[in-house]
Structures are given as C-alpha cells and as structure tokens.
Write a protein that holds these residues in place. Structure first.
Motif, PDB file in Angstrom:
ATOM      1  N   ILE A 184      17.156  30.889  43.310  1.00  0.00           N
ATOM      2  CA  ILE A 184      15.926  31.640  43.066  1.00  0.00           C
ATOM      3  C   ILE A 184      15.997  32.952  43.836  1.00  0.00           C
ATOM      4  N   ARG A 185      15.691  34.032  43.137  1.00  0.00           N
ATOM      5  CA  ARG A 185      15.596  35.353  43.763  1.00  0.00           C
ATOM      6  C   ARG A 185      14.124  35.649  43.995  1.00  0.00           C
ATOM      7  N   MET A 186      13.760  35.995  45.233  1.00  0.00           N
ATOM      8  CA  MET A 186      12.361  36.211  45.586  1.00  0.00           C
ATOM      9  C   MET A 186      12.198  37.574  46.256  1.00  0.00           C
ATOM     10  N   SER A 187      11.208  38.326  45.822  1.00  0.00           N
ATOM     11  CA  SER A 187      10.912  39.609  46.443  1.00  0.00           C
ATOM     12  C   SER A 187      10.218  39.376  47.775  1.00  0.00           C
ATOM     13  N   LEU A 188      10.637  40.121  48.792  1.00  0.00           N
ATOM     14  CA  LEU A 188      10.018  40.015  50.111  1.00  0.00           C
ATOM     15  C   LEU A 188       8.848  40.984  50.265  1.00  0.00           C
ATOM     16  N   ARG A 189       8.685  41.877  49.304  1.00  0.00           N
ATOM     17  CA  ARG A 189       7.624  42.893  49.395  1.00  0.00           C
ATOM     18  C   ARG A 189       6.676  42.850  48.208  1.00  0.00           C
ATOM     19  N   GLY A 190       6.681  41.721  47.508  1.00  0.00           N
ATOM     20  CA  GLY A 190       5.758  41.576  46.392  1.00  0.00           C
ATOM     21  C   GLY A 190       6.142  42.370  45.162  1.00  0.00           C
ATOM     22  N   ARG A 191       7.420  42.774  45.035  1.00  0.00           N
ATOM     23  CA  ARG A 191       7.852  43.546  43.873  1.00  0.00           C
ATOM     24  C   ARG A 191       7.888  42.646  42.642  1.00  0.00           C
ATOM     25  N   ASP A 192       7.474  43.172  41.516  1.00  0.00           N
ATOM     26  CA  ASP A 192       7.469  42.427  40.261  1.00  0.00           C
ATOM     27  C   ASP A 192       8.897  42.337  39.720  1.00  0.00           C
ATOM     28  N   LEU A 193       9.400  41.108  39.541  1.00  0.00           N
ATOM     29  CA  LEU A 193      10.751  40.891  39.053  1.00  0.00           C
ATOM     30  C   LEU A 193      10.792  40.589  37.557  1.00  0.00           C
ATOM     31  N   SER A 194       9.664  40.774  36.875  1.00  0.00           N
ATOM     32  CA  SER A 194       9.601  40.444  35.448  1.00  0.00           C
ATOM     33  C   SER A 194      10.572  41.296  34.629  1.00  0.00           C
ATOM     34  N   VAL A 213      18.688  33.058  32.895  1.00  0.00           N
ATOM     35  CA  VAL A 213      17.368  32.883  33.500  1.00  0.00           C
ATOM     36  C   VAL A 213      16.838  31.503  33.114  1.00  0.00           C
ATOM     37  N   ILE A 214      16.536  30.687  34.122  1.00  0.00           N
ATOM     38  CA  ILE A 214      16.024  29.332  33.889  1.00  0.00           C
ATOM     39  C   ILE A 214      14.511  29.359  33.729  1.00  0.00           C
ATOM     40  N   GLU A 215      13.836  30.035  34.631  1.00  0.00           N
ATOM     41  CA  GLU A 215      12.377  30.151  34.566  1.00  0.00           C
ATOM     42  C   GLU A 215      11.934  31.271  35.494  1.00  0.00           C
ATOM     43  N   GLN A 216      10.686  31.673  35.362  1.00  0.00           N
ATOM     44  CA  GLN A 216      10.099  32.636  36.284  1.00  0.00           C
ATOM     45  C   GLN A 216       8.791  32.048  36.806  1.00  0.00           C
ATOM     46  N   PRO A 217       8.835  31.405  38.006  1.00  0.00           N
ATOM     47  CA  PRO A 217       7.642  30.743  38.550  1.00  0.00           C
ATOM     48  C   PRO A 217       6.449  31.671  38.706  1.00  0.00           C
ATOM     49  N   ASP A 218       6.716  32.926  39.073  1.00  0.00           N
ATOM     50  CA  ASP A 218       5.656  33.936  39.180  1.00  0.00           C
ATOM     51  C   ASP A 218       6.315  35.303  39.044  1.00  0.00           C
ATOM     52  N   ASN A 219       5.498  36.359  39.108  1.00  0.00           N
ATOM     53  CA  ASN A 219       6.034  37.706  38.905  1.00  0.00           C
ATOM     54  C   ASN A 219       6.985  38.154  40.002  1.00  0.00           C
ATOM     55  N   HIS A 220       6.949  37.487  41.156  1.00  0.00           N
ATOM     56  CA  HIS A 220       7.721  37.931  42.303  1.00  0.00           C
ATOM     57  C   HIS A 220       8.980  37.104  42.525  1.00  0.00           C
ATOM     58  N   SER A 221       9.325  36.227  41.580  1.00  0.00           N
ATOM     59  CA  SER A 221      10.518  35.397  41.735  1.00  0.00           C
ATOM     60  C   SER A 221      11.092  35.077  40.365  1.00  0.00           C
ATOM     61  N   VAL A 222      12.389  34.734  40.344  1.00  0.00           N
ATOM     62  CA  VAL A 222      13.050  34.344  39.106  1.00  0.00           C
ATOM     63  C   VAL A 222      14.135  33.325  39.443  1.00  0.00           C
TER      64      VAL A 222
END
Length: 385
Positions: A184-194, A213-222
């Motif tokens: 999982i790739r997660m933004s540390l600054r709330g950046r939108d990864l969509s 891409v398996i899923e995107q739990p929220d806009n800040h992770s993939v």
C-alpha cells in the motif's frame, strides 16, 4: 604548515532536514538513545560507549562507520544536551569537527535538522576530494533521515491483518508498506493519489507494464500487487557492464508509452496526446521475473513521447539518484555516459527539440536541490560539461 592547509581545505559543512509526524519529545526519546542510532543510520555499523554514562554532556563513545569501501572508527563526545531541542557532539577521531541534531516543533510534528562541520582524513584528498565526499555524505544522511522517519512511524503503528504493515520504502511525501500479500502506498501529507491509481489502471489497460491496482481504500492511499526484483538502477549498480542493455530498454519503454493515448481530461505538458510519465528513469523501472514494470505514476500527464524522453534526459544529466550509496557511486561515474547513450538511442533531434521546455518544467519542482537547479539551468543554456 602543509597539514594545517590540508585540514582547512578538506573542512566542509553539511545540513539536512526532514519533517517527522511525531512530537519533538517522542523523536527525542528515540534519537537520544544513542545506542539505537545504528537502527536508522545506514553508515553506522556499531556503537560502543567509552564512558560510564550513556546520556548527557560528557558521554563518549566510538562508532564504526562504513561508506562504500571506506571504514573508520569515529570517536565522539556529547557536548550539548537540551531535551527535547538539541543534541550536539564533537568528533575526535580520523574525522574531526562538530555535529548537531536540532528538533523544532511544527504543525504536523517535528522538523529534524542534522548539521555537521567536518574535517575529513587525508585519504579523501584535498580540495578535489571535498565535493564528491560532501555529495556522498549528504546523500547518505538524507537516506538516514528517511530511515529515522520510517522508524518513528513503525513505533507508532503495527500491522493487524490487512492493516498497513512493515515499512518497505519512503519518498518525499509518501511511504510504501506491506498490506497482506500486496503493498500500500500512502501519502504522508494528505495528497490525493486517485490520479496515480487511475494512471496505472489506464496504461495497463493499453498493455503497458505498470503495477496492478488492487483497490483504493481512500483518496490518500492505493493498494497494488507486490513486485519482486531490483530496480534498473540497482542492477546498474551491481552490473555496470549492462549499461547499453538498460539504455536500450529505457528507450523502448518510452516508445511503448508513446503509443498509449492519454485521457482527454488529463493536464497537458506539451504538444501531443500520448501518456507521459515525466520521471521514467532507471530508479522507477522494476526488473521483475515477468519483465520491466514502470512505477511511480504521480506525475502522469498528456504530451509527446519525445518531451517525456527529454524530461528523462534532463534528470539523467543533472540529478544523482537519492537511493543506495553503491547506486549513487555508479550513477555519478556513468550518468553522463548513460544519458548520452540514451540521447542517441531514442533520437537526439527529437529530445533536443524539447530540451528547453523539459528543463523549464523541471525547474518548477520546489524540492530541487540548489546544485541540481543550477545544473538544469546550465543544461538548458548548453553550458553543462
């Protein structure tokens, strides 16, 4: 007299910093445990105390340090101890000088600054050896600070089931962690990864090798499928004689991406309507058992394949990778050769016609090191050796 001159011309100052999402006291509690510094300092192999005390002013210790083939025992004494603000040391071994950790509270945690004013031993050479040594040390310490941030995050959170697990990698504003069988790739600054997730899905649908891409739990992770294998940069570091093969492979990937049409709503960075990656260089190509896979699609846009190749050429000529010490040494020695071979392989006329525009785009990056910024200016003016 000559010894004094040598000491003067080999002295240098280095300062690096990083923002850590943790309170200054929390960061201090970890870094002030001097014995644990080997957990996040990649160049520190061991620490042995030579004083009865292990904290506070007057603490002395020896640190075995190794960078590439060079190994030395650094003798240090703590000379400043102001929790949770500053920790200062004096070097008294082959390397002499002073160092300091400064912890500054910021809105999202702590700004950690590491500064050193050092005099190197004779085998680093005189003034001619200072610049490469300074660059290598600065890169190593930047990596150390990313390791420190990773350790702090690991101390804050542990894995449970498919919650984010062990840290696998860090970037300027994101981190990669295990996520069950995936990553999982997660933004540390709330950046939108969509956009990044959409870009990977789009190019894969057109047959281009990108992570699944398996899923995107929220806009800040993939969440993505885990990839195995070294990066092209790692393999260049281990097998520099494969340079020609990798130059051809990188040019082939650029041409292949140039056949992928970009969605009509993507930002355009040049003429043309194909997908451009804007950072398609050896550190962003994973060499998996199934073939090369291009990673890090955060800058994907619409444009021309030659513009994308010019962007890669600008990076190859002006910026050393910020990863492994061995890889940096190889790229510092071979990056001009690699870049010129890439220029020839892709097509010099096509790349050079977009060089100024690609350099202008690179200069918009606020994270550019001043030396890299000056190199980009010099390249655009045709003044870079």
């Amino acid at each position: 007299m000559q010894a004094d001159i040598d000491r003067a011309i080999t002295g240098m100052g280095i300062e690096v910093s990083i923002d850590i999402p943790a309170a200054p006291q929390e960061v201090w509690d970890y870094v002030a445990d001097l014995a644990s510094n080997v957990e996040w300092m990649a160049d520190a192999q061991s620490i042995d105390f030579t004083s009865a005390r292990t904290e506070g002013v007057g603490t002395t210790f020896e640190c075995v340090t190794k960078i590439g083939p060079l190994k030395t025992t650094d003798k240090l004494e703590v000379t400043e101890w102001d929790p949770p603000n500053t920790l200062g040391i004096t070097h008294r071994g082959a390397v002499t000088g002073t160092g300091r950790f400064a912890l500054e509270p910021i809105e999202d945690g702590t700004r950690f600054t590491w500064s050193e004013d050092l005099t190197l031993p004779w085998y680093f050479g005189s003034r001619a050896g200072q610049q490469p040594a300074s660059l290598v040390l600065e890169r190593v310490w930047r990596k150390n600070l990313r390791n420190l941030r990773a350790r702090m995050l690991e101390r804050q959170q542990g894995p449970t089931g498919h919650e984010p697990g062990p840290l696998l990698g860090m970037g300027r504003d994101s981190e990669m962690r295990a996520y069950g069988p995936h990553i999982i790739r997660m933004s540390l600054r709330g950046r939108d990864l969509s956009h990044e997730a959409a870009a990977m899905r789009h190019v894969r649908a057109h047959g281009f090798p990108a992570p699944e891409v398996i899923e995107q739990p929220d806009n800040h992770s993939v969440v993505m499928a885990r990839l195995t294998g070294p990066t092209m940069l790692d393999e260049l570091a281990a097998k520099p004689w494969l340079l020609t093969r990798h130059v051809k492979g990188l040019a082939r990937l650029h041409r292949l991406l140039g056949d992928v049409p970009a969605p009509g709503n993507w930002a355009k960075v040049s003429g043309g309507s194909s997908v451009v990656h804007l950072d398609l260089q050896p550190d962003n190509v994973k060499l998996t058992p199934d073939g090369p896979v291009v990673i890090d699609w955060s800058n994907a846009a619409a444009g021309d394949a030659a513009f994308d190749a010019a962007s890669t050429y600008v990076r190859l000529r002006t910026a050393a990778p910020d990863n492994h010490a061995a890889a940096r040494a190889v790229i510092n020695a071979f990056r001009t050769r690699f870049a010129r071979a890439f220029l020839k392989e892709f097509g010099a006329d096509a790349i050079l016609s977009h060089l100024r525009a690609a350099a202008d785009l690179r200069l918009l990056d606020r994270n550019l090191h001043p030396n890299e910024r000056e190199a980009v200016f010099a390249l655009a003016r045709g003044e870079l050796d």
